[in-house]
Design a protein around this motif. Structure first.
Motif, PDB file in Angstrom:
ATOM      1  N   TRP A  62       0.828  -1.211   0.000  1.00  0.00           N
ATOM      2  CA  TRP A  62       0.000   0.000   0.000  1.00  0.00           C
ATOM      3  C   TRP A  62       0.861   1.260   0.000  1.00  0.00           C
ATOM      4  O   TRP A  62       1.854   1.366   0.718  1.00  0.00           O
ATOM      5  CB  TRP A  62      -0.925   0.027   1.202  1.00  0.00           C
ATOM      6  CG  TRP A  62      -1.796   1.250   1.181  1.00  0.00           C
ATOM      7  CD1 TRP A  62      -1.629   2.397   1.906  1.00  0.00           C
ATOM      8  CD2 TRP A  62      -2.936   1.465   0.360  1.00  0.00           C
ATOM      9  NE1 TRP A  62      -2.609   3.308   1.599  1.00  0.00           N
ATOM     10  CE2 TRP A  62      -3.430   2.752   0.638  1.00  0.00           C
ATOM     11  CE3 TRP A  62      -3.598   0.685  -0.598  1.00  0.00           C
ATOM     12  CZ2 TRP A  62      -4.549   3.287   0.003  1.00  0.00           C
ATOM     13  CZ3 TRP A  62      -4.709   1.222  -1.218  1.00  0.00           C
ATOM     14  CH2 TRP A  62      -5.177   2.508  -0.910  1.00  0.00           C
ATOM     15  N   SER A  63       0.447   2.248  -0.812  1.00  0.00           N
ATOM     16  CA  SER A  63       1.090   3.557  -0.864  1.00  0.00           C
ATOM     17  C   SER A  63       0.026   4.619  -0.609  1.00  0.00           C
ATOM     18  O   SER A  63      -0.928   4.736  -1.394  1.00  0.00           O
ATOM     19  CB  SER A  63       1.722   3.784  -2.242  1.00  0.00           C
ATOM     20  OG  SER A  63       2.035   5.151  -2.417  1.00  0.00           O
ATOM     21  N   ASP A  64       0.188   5.393   0.487  1.00  0.00           N
ATOM     22  CA  ASP A  64      -0.755   6.480   0.763  1.00  0.00           C
ATOM     23  C   ASP A  64      -0.745   7.516  -0.351  1.00  0.00           C
ATOM     24  O   ASP A  64      -1.781   8.093  -0.685  1.00  0.00           O
ATOM     25  CB  ASP A  64      -0.433   7.157   2.096  1.00  0.00           C
ATOM     26  CG  ASP A  64      -0.839   6.312   3.287  1.00  0.00           C
ATOM     27  OD1 ASP A  64      -1.763   5.480   3.140  1.00  0.00           O
ATOM     28  OD2 ASP A  64      -0.233   6.479   4.361  1.00  0.00           O
ATOM     29  N   ASP A  65       0.412   7.760  -0.948  1.00  0.00           N
ATOM     30  CA  ASP A  65       0.515   8.745  -2.035  1.00  0.00           C
ATOM     31  C   ASP A  65      -0.297   8.322  -3.258  1.00  0.00           C
ATOM     32  O   ASP A  65      -0.926   9.149  -3.907  1.00  0.00           O
ATOM     33  CB  ASP A  65       1.975   8.947  -2.441  1.00  0.00           C
ATOM     34  CG  ASP A  65       2.806   9.606  -1.341  1.00  0.00           C
ATOM     35  OD1 ASP A  65       2.209  10.281  -0.473  1.00  0.00           O
ATOM     36  OD2 ASP A  65       4.028   9.420  -1.347  1.00  0.00           O
ATOM     37  N   LEU A  66      -0.265   7.049  -3.579  1.00  0.00           N
ATOM     38  CA  LEU A  66      -0.971   6.550  -4.762  1.00  0.00           C
ATOM     39  C   LEU A  66      -2.417   6.143  -4.472  1.00  0.00           C
ATOM     40  O   LEU A  66      -3.200   5.945  -5.396  1.00  0.00           O
ATOM     41  CB  LEU A  66      -0.249   5.327  -5.332  1.00  0.00           C
ATOM     42  CG  LEU A  66       1.160   5.524  -5.845  1.00  0.00           C
ATOM     43  CD1 LEU A  66       1.776   4.185  -6.231  1.00  0.00           C
ATOM     44  CD2 LEU A  66       1.157   6.470  -7.032  1.00  0.00           C
ATOM     45  N   HIS A  67      -2.743   5.970  -3.182  1.00  0.00           N
ATOM     46  CA  HIS A  67      -4.035   5.378  -2.801  1.00  0.00           C
ATOM     47  C   HIS A  67      -4.227   4.065  -3.547  1.00  0.00           C
ATOM     48  O   HIS A  67      -5.282   3.781  -4.111  1.00  0.00           O
ATOM     49  CB  HIS A  67      -5.202   6.336  -3.068  1.00  0.00           C
ATOM     50  CG  HIS A  67      -5.123   7.577  -2.262  1.00  0.00           C
ATOM     51  ND1 HIS A  67      -5.343   7.595  -0.907  1.00  0.00           N
ATOM     52  CD2 HIS A  67      -4.820   8.844  -2.615  1.00  0.00           C
ATOM     53  CE1 HIS A  67      -5.187   8.820  -0.457  1.00  0.00           C
ATOM     54  NE2 HIS A  67      -4.864   9.602  -1.466  1.00  0.00           N
ATOM     55  N   ASP A  68      -3.178   3.257  -3.511  1.00  0.00           N
ATOM     56  CA  ASP A  68      -3.171   2.010  -4.268  1.00  0.00           C
ATOM     57  C   ASP A  68      -2.093   1.087  -3.695  1.00  0.00           C
ATOM     58  O   ASP A  68      -1.231   1.525  -2.931  1.00  0.00           O
ATOM     59  CB  ASP A  68      -2.878   2.294  -5.744  1.00  0.00           C
ATOM     60  CG  ASP A  68      -3.376   1.201  -6.671  1.00  0.00           C
ATOM     61  OD1 ASP A  68      -3.732   0.109  -6.199  1.00  0.00           O
ATOM     62  OD2 ASP A  68      -3.409   1.455  -7.897  1.00  0.00           O
TER      63      ASP A  68
END
Length: 186
Positions: free
Chosen positions: A110-116
């Motif tokens: 999970w990446s908070d920056d990508l929301h993905d």
């Protein structure tokens, strides 16, 4: 409510998290089993009961009172690991089908920056047994993506196997439900 409680019978301002748990009530005809095996459970052709854990098949011929473990699910060189969330079905023809998440390949990204979670992996796998769970074959990965909600399978009156699971979609990251089917006994 007029007596100072909510619709759930809790005092105003209380939450389920802070409420005292109600005592467990069981029907008088219920009997606790001595087994710690987790379902799902399926009935085999000989009326015995089968369940799986992460690495073995277990069979009970006496309604779940005692269990016999068979050989390991997989050969020593096989790296699959069944999730505790799984589905089992005995088809009308007597084939046992198991669906599960392969925990040996679990990878969350999970990446908070990508929301993905672009490279997340937790494959959905199915396999069949033609000998009441003593051996497993036709091991298939249905999808490599992050998965979940492996709950149940059903067989329709025309013999089709239906299996529904979750798959993680991308851009942005989100969950979707998809259905697989088989017309050849899995």
């Amino acid at each position: 409510m007029q007596d100072g409680t909510t619709a759930l019978g809790l005092p105003f301002g209380a939450s389920l998290a802070t409420a005292s748990p109600a005592p467990l009530w069981l029907h008088p005809r219920c009997v606790s089993l001595t087994s710690s095996h987790q379902g799902p459970f399926v009935k085999l052709r000989d009326q015995s009961i089968l369940c799986l854990d992460a690495d073995a098949t277990h069979v009970s011929a006496d309604g779940g009172m005692t269990w016999v473990s068979s050989t390991p699910l997989f050969a020593e060189n096989q790296t699959l690991c069944l999730s505790s969330e799984r589905a089992l079905l005995t088809t009308a023809a007597g084939t046992v089908i198991a669906a599960f998440m392969d925990m040996s390949r679990q990878h969350w990204t999970w990446s908070d920056d990508l929301h993905d979670a672009p490279d997340a992996c937790l494959p959905t796998v199915v396999m069949r047994s033609l000998d009441n769970g003593r051996s497993w074959q036709d091991i298939q990965t249905l999808h490599e993506d992050w998965t979940g909600a492996v709950r149940d399978m059903a067989q329709t009156s025309d013999g089709r196997i239906i299996f529904t699971t979750m798959k993680f979609l991308h851009g942005p990251g989100r969950h979707a439900v998809l259905t697989y089917s088989s017309s050849d006994d899995g």
